[in-house]
Design an enzyme around this catalytic site. Structure first.
Site, PDB file in Angstrom:
ATOM      1  CG  HIS A 156       0.803   7.296   4.207  1.00  0.00           C
ATOM      2  ND1 HIS A 156       0.701   6.492   3.309  1.00  0.00           N
ATOM      3  CD2 HIS A 156      -0.264   6.777   4.635  1.00  0.00           C
ATOM      4  CE1 HIS A 156       0.015   5.071   2.714  1.00  0.00           C
ATOM      5  NE2 HIS A 156      -1.243   5.596   3.562  1.00  0.00           N
ATOM      6  CG  HIS A 199      -1.923   1.470   1.320  1.00  0.00           C
ATOM      7  ND1 HIS A 199      -2.579   2.069   0.546  1.00  0.00           N
ATOM      8  CD2 HIS A 199      -1.214   2.352   2.486  1.00  0.00           C
ATOM      9  CE1 HIS A 199      -2.898   2.659   0.839  1.00  0.00           C
ATOM     10  NE2 HIS A 199      -2.312   3.517   2.082  1.00  0.00           N
ATOM     11  CD  GLU A 217      -3.793   6.444  12.597  1.00  0.00           C
ATOM     12  OE1 GLU A 217      -5.424   6.385  13.404  1.00  0.00           O
ATOM     13  OE2 GLU A 217      -3.643   7.058  12.992  1.00  0.00           O
ATOM     14  CG  ASP A 218      -1.770   1.622  10.653  1.00  0.00           C
ATOM     15  OD1 ASP A 218      -2.404   2.247  11.158  1.00  0.00           O
ATOM     16  OD2 ASP A 218      -2.354   1.673   9.255  1.00  0.00           O
ATOM     17  CG  ASP A 255      -4.035   6.927   2.430  1.00  0.00           C
ATOM     18  OD1 ASP A 255      -4.425   5.966   2.206  1.00  0.00           O
ATOM     19  OD2 ASP A 255      -4.505   7.251   3.522  1.00  0.00           O
ATOM     20  CG  ASP A 297     -25.453   9.633 -30.006  1.00  0.00           C
ATOM     21  OD1 ASP A 297     -24.406   9.297 -29.235  1.00  0.00           O
ATOM     22  OD2 ASP A 297     -26.934   9.668 -30.486  1.00  0.00           O
TER      23      ASP A 297
HETATM   24 MN    MN Z   1      -2.833   4.417   3.586  1.00  0.00          MN
END
Ligand code: MN
Length: 741
Positions: A72, A48, A76-77, A139, A259
């Protein structure tokens, strides 16, 4: 699968080795940190951040941003701290990562509140460092590309948020490529059924289109090959979401939207853009009024291009966009194209890039100010939306109430929205406390006040610059009544004039019993009769003839009668039917009784000015009464001799009275050397002379010269002469003349 080695290849193409080395170090750190984590799609998590970095690398974003993109999700993770990041990668990278992380960490009671807060945070992050938003958008784009692992309910919610927040931001920053992809993905995930049905329809329609598309493309290419312009021609297909939105907003059937055959032509220089425009206009006829010059006047987000629509083979509309490669880059990537992250925006090399950046910076500055004035996130969202949804304009009343208008709305639309009476008596506006005319276009966030006067009333010209239904219908209603009033006045004047030709004075006419006449003509009352004469449905001469027969015959002993009866006989002589003006010319006589009708030019509803010869004050003129329309004023030189011979009764002599009317349109034709900017020079010269240009059309003659036809509004002949003198002196102008019709 896209790997770190692929990313490095892209990076090496535009960054220094040392920078790429630092990025690689960040990758190793991130891979280690996310080790053991996987995405819902099943692949290792590190894919990711690599993909996010790739999206940015493809736009050649600076290396600090790429490092932050790879990191990034680390704060957070994973367990790593801000301090650790600062030690390893410096504070600039850490601030960016922190900025992106803060955007994700939002929990609120209501979804609206959460969304508003999310929005506010994005805006604020952006004003601090725009790169936070670039990372956030990349992201979101990758997350949108990989929604498959999620449950449909969650997908729909994320898609909705993307359509409401990320798409408008990307669009406002001019990053159209990302905005378009986010919008398409958002549409597929928010309305899966509709998207599928539409995609199927597109697939079928595409089959029919292929041949005609090729025909058009080949003829454009062939003509461009004959010139020395190096052009890239490509067909464009409308995106599903924009087809859907048009169908929904404009209530149009699929075929009518799809069209449309659209092409984009990229050329090396601005000059070549205008030349190419001339060339495509020589292949297919342009649809009038559809040419838009966003090169001279860029859109708010910096977008530049020429747009035109042509009548293609079998009459199909062909949309053409012409721009330089550089403009194209900016239209795809917006501020990401050449953003100078370090400087404050001064001293950039190319001026149009600079202006894109300047616009973005100005916008960000405005956002900061806005933030200071907003109490909470919902309020802030409300005010920022103003900028992000360019189809709507939000205007404040002096009391601070917000009103929403369609784009293109003017101060007069605003006046009618407040109250019909305010609209009907509007004189001028004050926009942000500065005086402005009623036809001024409104922009977001302006405060508008309307000045009224009981004497001022709607005018047919008003219909040309209002966009809202309310204003339009109110003006029409008023004008209909006004037309009737004016028709009555004109009808009376015409009848009195006709009677004076039979030596019946106004005073005497007023004393007559007109009932027999009204009965004979089957009209309800005198006003109805005047109205019919004024509207040209009855000829004043015929009515006066009938009047003499049925109202004067019945008054015995009337001395004038004999005299009048002579007139009736003479009246059959076509010469006597000529307008007094012509008679005066033929006989060299002038009589007070046969004085021409005075025209002020302000009688907008029943007195019209002929489009064929476009008379202006001071021109010798003559009036033609045409049924249902009233009086149409022509110039004497206009080609109406034939009609004057066969229907002399329809012509009335008229003259300008002390002219207090409005500016009238007239046409001039200017031949100029075919140079870039020449239109702008002439147009600005004309407007410096206080004249408004209603319309311009352009004929390319032989590539060297152009013929421009301007429809402009002038006060009188003197005004026009002054303008023509000034324009004639301009360098690229070879000839100038007023059109006779
Ligand atoms: Mn992310």
């Amino acid at each position: 699968m896209f790997l770190i080695s692929d990313l490095l290849t892209i990076l090496e193409s535009y960054l220094e080795q040392e920078q790429v080395r630092k990025i690689y170090a960040a990758y190793l750190f991130s891979a280690e940190a996310h080790n053991g984590q996987s995405r819902l799609t099943g692949e290792p998590y590190i894919y990711h951040p690599i993909e996010v970095a790739r999206i940015l690398a493809e736009m050649h974003i600076d290396h600090t941003t790429i490092i932050a993109a790879l990191l990034h999700d680390v704060l957070e993770d994973t367990d790593h701290s801000k301090r650790e990041l600062t030690e390893r990668f410096g504070s600039e990278v850490t601030e960016l990562v922190d900025g992106v992380s803060k955007l994700t960490r939002i929990q609120m009671e209501s979804p609206q509140q959460a969304q508003a807060e999310n929005f506010r945070k994005m805006m604020l992050a952006m004003t601090r460092d725009i790169r936070v938003i670039l990372i956030k958008l990349a992201d979101r784009l990758h997350n949108m590309r990989t929604l498959d692992g999620l449950k449909s309910e969650k997908r729909r919610r994320i898609a909705q948020e993307t359509l409401e927040i990320h798409v408008p931001i990307a669009h406002r920053l001019g990053m159209n490529k990302i905005a378009k992809e986010l919008r398409e993905l958002g549409f597929y995930n928010r309305y899966p059924m509709r998207a599928r049905v539409l995609a199927e329809a597109v697939k079928q329609a595409r089959g029919y289109r292929k041949e005609i598309l090729e025909t058009i493309e080949v003829s454009i290419r062939r003509r461009l090959l004959e010139t020395e312009i190096e052009a890239e021609v490509s067909g464009r297909e409308k995106h599903l979401y924009s087809v859907y939105k048009k169908m929904k907003d404009q209530q149009l059937p699929f075929s009518e939207i799809f069209d449309v055959y659209a092409f984009r032509i990229l050329v090396p220089s601005v000059e070549a853009c205008y030349q190419t425009l001339g060339i495509v206009h020589s292949i297919y006829k342009p649809v009038p009024g559809k040419f838009k010059d966003y090169i001279a006047i860029p859109k708010a987000n910096g977008y530049q291009s020429l747009h035109t629509i042509l009548f293609g083979p079998h009459g199909v509309p062909v949309e053409i966009q012409i721009r330089t490669q550089e403009m194209h880059l900016i239209s795809e990537e917006g501020i990401a194209a050449h953003w100078d992250y370090k400087s404050s925006g001064e001293g950039s090399a190319a001026s149009n890039i600079n202006s894109t950046e300047k616009r973005a910076r100005q916008w960000l500055q405005d956002l900061l100010d806005l933030q200071k004035n907003s109490g909470n996130s919902l309020e802030f969202l409300e005010s920022v939306k103003i900028d992000l949804f360019p189809d709507e304009v939000y205007i404040f009343t002096p009391k601070g109430k917000i009103m929403e208008f369609p784009r293109g709305a003017t101060a007069l639309d605003f006046a009618y929205r407040i109250h019909t009476e305010i609209g009907n008596h509007a004189v001028a506006a004050r926009i942000n406390r500065k005086p402005a005319p009623l036809n001024t276009h409104l922009f977001n966030g302006q405060t508008v006040e309307i000045t009224t006067s009981p004497d001022n009333t709607p005018h047919p010209g008003w219909l040309q610059f209002v966009t809202t239904g309310k204003a339009r219908s109110n003006i029409r209603h008023f004008l209909k009544n006004l037309q009737q009033e004016e028709a009555i006045q004109l009808g009376e004047k015409l009848l009195l004039k006709a009677l004076s030709g039979h030596n019946i004075s106004k005073k005497r006419f007023k004393k007559l019993d007109l009932n027999p006449l009204l009965v004979q003509l089957q009209v309800d009352d005198l006003n109805a009769l005047y109205n019919e004469i004024g509207m040209g449905r009855r000829m004043a001469e015929l009515v006066s003839g009938s009047l003499i027969q049925c109202c004067l015959k019945s008054s015995p002993g009337n001395e004038d009668w004999n005299d009048s009866s002579k007139k009736v006989t003479r009246w059959r002589n076509p010469l006597s039917m000529l307008s007094p003006l012509l008679r005066r010319r033929l006989h060299g006589r002038n009589s007070d009784a046969k004085r021409p009708l005075m025209i002020q030019g302000a009688e907008g509803m029943v007195v019209h000015f002929a489009k064929c010869c476009r008379p202006i004050a001071g021109d010798p003129i003559i009036g033609h009464i045409s049924s249902g329309k009233g009086l149409v004023i022509h110039r004497n030189e206009c080609n109406n001799n034939a009609s004057m011979q066969s229907h002399p009764e329809q012509w009335v002599s008229v003259e300008w009275s002390d002219y207090g009317g409005r500016d009238l349109p007239t046409e001039i034709r200017v031949e100029v050397a075919n140079k870039r900017g020449v239109l702008a020079i002439i147009a600005s010269t004309i407007s410096e002379m206080d004249s408004n240009i209603d319309h311009v059309s352009m004929d390319d003659q032989d590539g060297r010269t152009n013929t421009l036809t301007f429809t402009l509004r002038v006060t009188d002949r003197k005004h026009l002469a002054a303008i023509m003198r000034k324009v004639r002196k301009l360098k690229p102008v070879s000839t100038i003349q007023r059109l006779k019709g």
